[in-house]
Write a protein that holds these residues in place. Structure first.
Motif, PDB file in Angstrom:
ATOM      1  N   LYS B 174     103.269 -14.814 -23.809  1.00  0.00           N
ATOM      2  CA  LYS B 174     104.055 -13.637 -24.218  1.00  0.00           C
ATOM      3  C   LYS B 174     105.485 -14.116 -24.459  1.00  0.00           C
ATOM      4  CE  LYS B 174     101.506 -10.274 -21.356  1.00  0.00           C
ATOM      5  NZ  LYS B 174     100.470  -9.919 -22.309  1.00  0.00           N
ATOM      6  N   ALA B 176     109.417 -13.215 -25.797  1.00  0.00           N
ATOM      7  CA  ALA B 176     110.412 -12.173 -26.102  1.00  0.00           C
ATOM      8  C   ALA B 176     111.514 -12.776 -26.976  1.00  0.00           C
ATOM      9  CB  ALA B 176     111.014 -11.629 -24.825  1.00  0.00           C
ATOM     10  N   ARG B 203     107.442  -9.847 -28.408  1.00  0.00           N
ATOM     11  CA  ARG B 203     108.176  -8.631 -28.064  1.00  0.00           C
ATOM     12  C   ARG B 203     109.617  -8.776 -28.546  1.00  0.00           C
ATOM     13  NH1 ARG B 203     107.348  -7.527 -21.870  1.00  0.00           N
ATOM     14  NH2 ARG B 203     105.159  -7.921 -22.342  1.00  0.00           N
ATOM     15  N   ILE B 205     113.425  -7.410 -28.320  1.00  0.00           N
ATOM     16  CA  ILE B 205     114.277  -6.593 -27.448  1.00  0.00           C
ATOM     17  C   ILE B 205     115.655  -6.479 -28.096  1.00  0.00           C
ATOM     18  CG2 ILE B 205     115.155  -6.271 -25.115  1.00  0.00           C
ATOM     19  CD1 ILE B 205     113.029  -8.259 -24.139  1.00  0.00           C
ATOM     20  N   GLY B 229     111.278  -5.114 -21.046  1.00  0.00           N
ATOM     21  CA  GLY B 229     110.986  -6.044 -22.140  1.00  0.00           C
ATOM     22  C   GLY B 229     110.677  -7.449 -21.656  1.00  0.00           C
ATOM     23  N   LEU B 230     111.296  -7.868 -20.567  1.00  0.00           N
ATOM     24  CA  LEU B 230     111.082  -9.247 -20.101  1.00  0.00           C
ATOM     25  C   LEU B 230     109.928  -9.367 -19.095  1.00  0.00           C
ATOM     26  CD1 LEU B 230     114.741 -10.621 -19.701  1.00  0.00           C
ATOM     27  CD2 LEU B 230     113.137 -10.989 -21.563  1.00  0.00           C
ATOM     28  N   ILE B 233     106.964 -12.132 -19.256  1.00  0.00           N
ATOM     29  CA  ILE B 233     107.288 -12.969 -20.417  1.00  0.00           C
ATOM     30  C   ILE B 233     107.298 -14.461 -20.029  1.00  0.00           C
ATOM     31  CG2 ILE B 233     109.298 -13.608 -21.853  1.00  0.00           C
ATOM     32  CD1 ILE B 233     107.677 -11.298 -23.057  1.00  0.00           C
ATOM     33  N   ILE B 236     111.579 -16.867 -23.475  1.00  0.00           N
ATOM     34  CA  ILE B 236     112.650 -15.955 -23.923  1.00  0.00           C
ATOM     35  C   ILE B 236     113.445 -16.686 -25.006  1.00  0.00           C
ATOM     36  CG2 ILE B 236     114.657 -14.574 -23.250  1.00  0.00           C
ATOM     37  CD1 ILE B 236     113.668 -14.873 -20.324  1.00  0.00           C
TER      38      ILE B 236
END
Lengths: 435, 335
Positions: B174, B176, B203, B205, B229-230, B233, B236
């Motif tokens: 996943k 972000a 995702r 953000i 959102g995180l 995850i 990032i």
């Protein structure tokens, strides 16, 4: 055909949206008029007879917005080149956009356009005067002088009016003299420097977007001000489905507003820009499929009075650059009929609605007598071969602009001949000057 | 396949499906992206040699055509080309021909007359490398070094290489992406690459003002809040924020942006414990990211820079190979 000869067009399918007539009959032209129809036309003597079996005979098309590029932009086209292209597209009348160079904001320019057209054009050219001086959006043009010089309506071309106060005054002044204002609705602050529909394609390609509300807020503002001032307002080149709804609602409550749409907005969506194809950089931008469906419904219902070509011939340099640096516009006037017939073939639009939006609809917007296939009417006629196919290539296009939609693709329907006031303006026959 | 995928694929690949231009991730498939990553992996070792050169592009002329300045990207492309033994010409077009009124087409004609084999293009207009690829003589490879808001495919691929080095896989990941998605060519390319390579979820953000319309059509989820959102995850990716965003009324202030979306140690704790932190650079410390995070153990930002050279070597050598293969096939057809 000379003015004194008579011509019988036999066996054609006469389609007249005004009277609703749709039948196979003969038609007789004498001088500049339709002299007879049906049995009377068959019985009358004729100097020439053309067999139009399989063909469709309609009134000549009227374009409310066409860029002829003269005066001032010779590398992009001329009144001669673009009106010959228009005649090839089935048109007998075109309204010349005011954004020539110099702008058509004085009676001298209007007279010049009419004089050149008289000399060079095979069809009728009706100038649109500029609503503001130099299209600057700030100072009103000499509206009365322009209409006296032959301008059939006033438009500010693609340029916005500076603010709502000037828009209101422009409308009030035009209303005083019964002048029709043709305006393209777009809120410049919301459109900013965008050039593509703010949606799927801008998300995917990272293009600068123009949101749909840039148009709809302007439509609403113009309708409210037209309602207040009572001006005859024509909204040019709508691109959004919600704009059509607003026009329909305004008309229902009696606001004197009409609207048109460019043919390419009925056929293409934002997806045409995939691959950064600069041909489809048009203004307003091609929008979503939902918008396209809404515009078609507007033509079917009559909320949209006319389909325009929004013909904008460009020289190669104007289109040969990264998409955002290119100039907007399609060289479209020779393809309008074929694109419309594509919609008919797909079952999206009835033939009657298409022809109405190309003939009587625009005439009514201009307040001119609607062309009709009736005895005694002016012989502005178009003979279409609906079953033929043709392909737009740089060689086959008459326009100086070679950036037509769907190049190198077989297109349905072809114009065989066009008569303007009884005179042959275009013929596919080899050797014919205008062909 | 969407319309944009199809047109991008047709332009970028030769008749055998090999890369001949590298303009966008759009339309490429998983095998090809994996091949780019594998080739780049093999080039990492070249940078560790005493003589950091391989002869793959010997005799080739690579022109860095930068219509927009970018020291870091241009330097890594230049180093990559030199490590492949190419002759490199750097042209800062923003201060030369086009500013004198010459059209891009005319500039290209002149450069082609110098018998160039490859153009590395950076341009402020989305689609400019596409236009150049369609305009140049067949046989000249075009590599996109960033166009408008559209794509920065080599940056995205070096990010993918960095992710693969640290996570070994894309399945189940996943990812972000945080910050100014609207103006980011990097984010668009990253989203495409992650989806093609099989990441579980991408995702985004950001506040609504920094997101494009219909952004979900890119294949991602939107969250406006860092905490939610995180959550869960693995990776990032922070994006760079330009000061103009405040002037354009897209954001109230850098301070507020940092407060809501800036990555600090507290917010990093919302993500998985082994989540890595990336940034395409240059970093605005205290705007997008706190120094303790940028320089901390979870940051892989400097790995990204190192990987940039290997990815650019991979893409340049593959595109040149694709052009040569096409040329060979065209010659065969003619004979």
């Amino acid at each position: 055909m000379s003015q004194s000869e008579s011509l019988r067009i036999a066996n054609g399918r006469l389609l007249d949206p005004l009277s609703g007539q749709d039948s196979r009959q003969s038609l007789l032209i004498r001088d500049d008029r339709i002299a007879a129809i049906g049995a009377e036309a068959d019985a009358a003597p004729a100097d020439r007879v053309l067999d139009a079996a399989g063909g469709l005979i309609t009134p000549g098309f009227i374009d409310l917005y066409c860029n002829l590029r003269e005066p001032g932009n010779g590398q992009k086209g001329s009144i001669a080149s673009e009106t010959h292209a228009a005649a090839r597209g089935g048109y007998t009348t075109v309204c010349a956009a005011p954004d020539s160079s110099p702008v058509n904001d004085s009676s001298a320019i209007a007279h010049l356009i009419r004089d050149v057209a008289e000399r060079d054009a095979p069809i009728r050219v009706l100038p649109l005067g500029a609503a503001t001086k130099g299209l600057n959006g700030e100072l009103l043009s000499d509206m009365v002088g322009l209409t006296q010089a032959g301008c059939v309506a006033l438009s500010n071309g693609p340029a916005p009016l500076a603010n709502a106060r000037i828009l209101r005054r422009c409308m009030a002044y035009a209303q005083t003299f019964g002048i029709t204002l043709m305006l393209q609705p777009q809120n410049e602050m919301l459109a900013a420097d965008g050039f593509a529909h703010d949606g799927l394609i801008t998300a995917q390609l990272g293009l600068l977007g123009i949101p749909e509300v840039a148009e709809t807020t302007a439509v609403m503002e113009m309708i409210l001000l037209a309602e207040e001032t009572g001006v005859r307002l024509h909204l040019s080149q709508l691109s959004a489905a919600r704009s059509v709804d607003m026009v329909a609602q305004a008309r229902q409550r009696g606001v004197p507003v009409t609207a048109d749409v460019a043919m390419h907005h009925l056929v293409f969506t934002e997806q045409a820009l995939a691959g950064f194809d600069s041909r489809y950089h048009v203004q307003p931008p091609l929008r979503s499929e939902e918008d396209r469906q809404g515009l078609i419904e507007g033509v079917r219902s009559g909320a949209i009075s006319a389909i325009v070509s929004q013909h904008q011939p460009q020289d190669p340099a104007a289109k040969n650059a990264p998409l955002g640096d290119t100039e907007p516009g399609l060289s479209s006037i020779e393809s309008v009929l074929s694109l419309g017939l594509m919609l008919v073939e797909r079952g999206e639009l009835e033939l009657q609605s298409l022809i109405r939006a190309l003939t009587s609809g625009p005439a009514q917007v201009l307040g001119r007598p609607a062309p009709s296939l009736a005895s005694g009417e002016l012989a502005d006629l178009c003979w279409i071969d609906p079953d033929a196919r043709w392909t737009a290539t740089p060689e086959t296009l008459r326009s100086v602009g070679k950036h037509a939609p769907l190049m190198d693709t077989p297109l349905p329907g072809r114009v065989n001949r066009v008569w303007m006031a009884g005179r042959e303006a275009y013929s596919r026959e080899p050797g014919f000057g205008a062909g | 396949m969407t319309t944009t995928d199809a047109s991008a694929r047709a332009l970028q690949l030769n008749d055998q499906g090999q890369l001949r231009h590298f303009l966008t991730i759009d339309g490429l498939d998983r095998d090809l992206l994996t091949q780019i990553l594998d080739t780049a992996d093999s080039f990492i070792e070249v940078g560790e040699r005493r003589i950091k050169k391989v002869p793959l592009l010997r005799g080739c002329t690579v022109v860095n055509l930068f219509f927009e300045s970018s020291t870091r990207t241009r330097s890594t492309f230049e180093l990559a080309a030199k490590r492949l033994s190419a002759d490199v010409l750097n042209l800062d077009i923003s201060t030369s021909a086009t500013s004198k009124g010459e059209s891009l087409s005319d500039t290209l004609l002149n450069l082609e007359a110098m018998a160039s084999d490859m153009f590395v293009v950076r341009h402020s207009r989305s689609g400019a490398p596409h236009f150049i690829a369609e305009s140049v003589t067949p046989g000249v490879a075009i590599i996109n070094a960033g166009d408008g808001r559209h794509a920065h495919p080599t940056q995205a691929m070096l990010d993918m290489l960095t992710i693969r080095q640290h996570k070994q896989r894309f399945e189940g990941l996943k990812v972000a992406i945080v910050g100014d998605i609207l103006h980011s060519r990097v984010a668009r390319s990253q989203i495409q690459a992650l989806n093609i390579l099989g990441a579980d979820e991408v995702r985004l953000i950001a506040p609504s003002t920094l997101l494009p319309s219909d952004v979900e059509s890119l294949g991602c989820r939107v969250d406006h809040n860092m905490q939610s959102g995180l959550k869960d995850i693995d990776v990032i990716i922070m994006l760079r924020l330009q000061r103009e965003r405040m002037e354009g009324a897209l954001l109230p202030s850098e301070r507020e942006f940092y407060k809501v979306y800036g990555l600090n140690t507290d917010k990093l704790a919302y993500a998985k414990p082994d989540a890595i932190v990336m940034h395409p650079g240059p970093i605005n410390r205290g705007v997008e990211i706190e120094s303790a995070v940028a320089d901390g153990p979870r940051s892989v930002i400097l790995n990204q820079v190192t990987n940039g050279i290997a990815i650019r070597m991979a893409v340049m050598s593959m595109a040149m190979g694709g052009q040569r293969a096409q040329k060979g096939q065209d010659a065969e057809v003619r004979s």
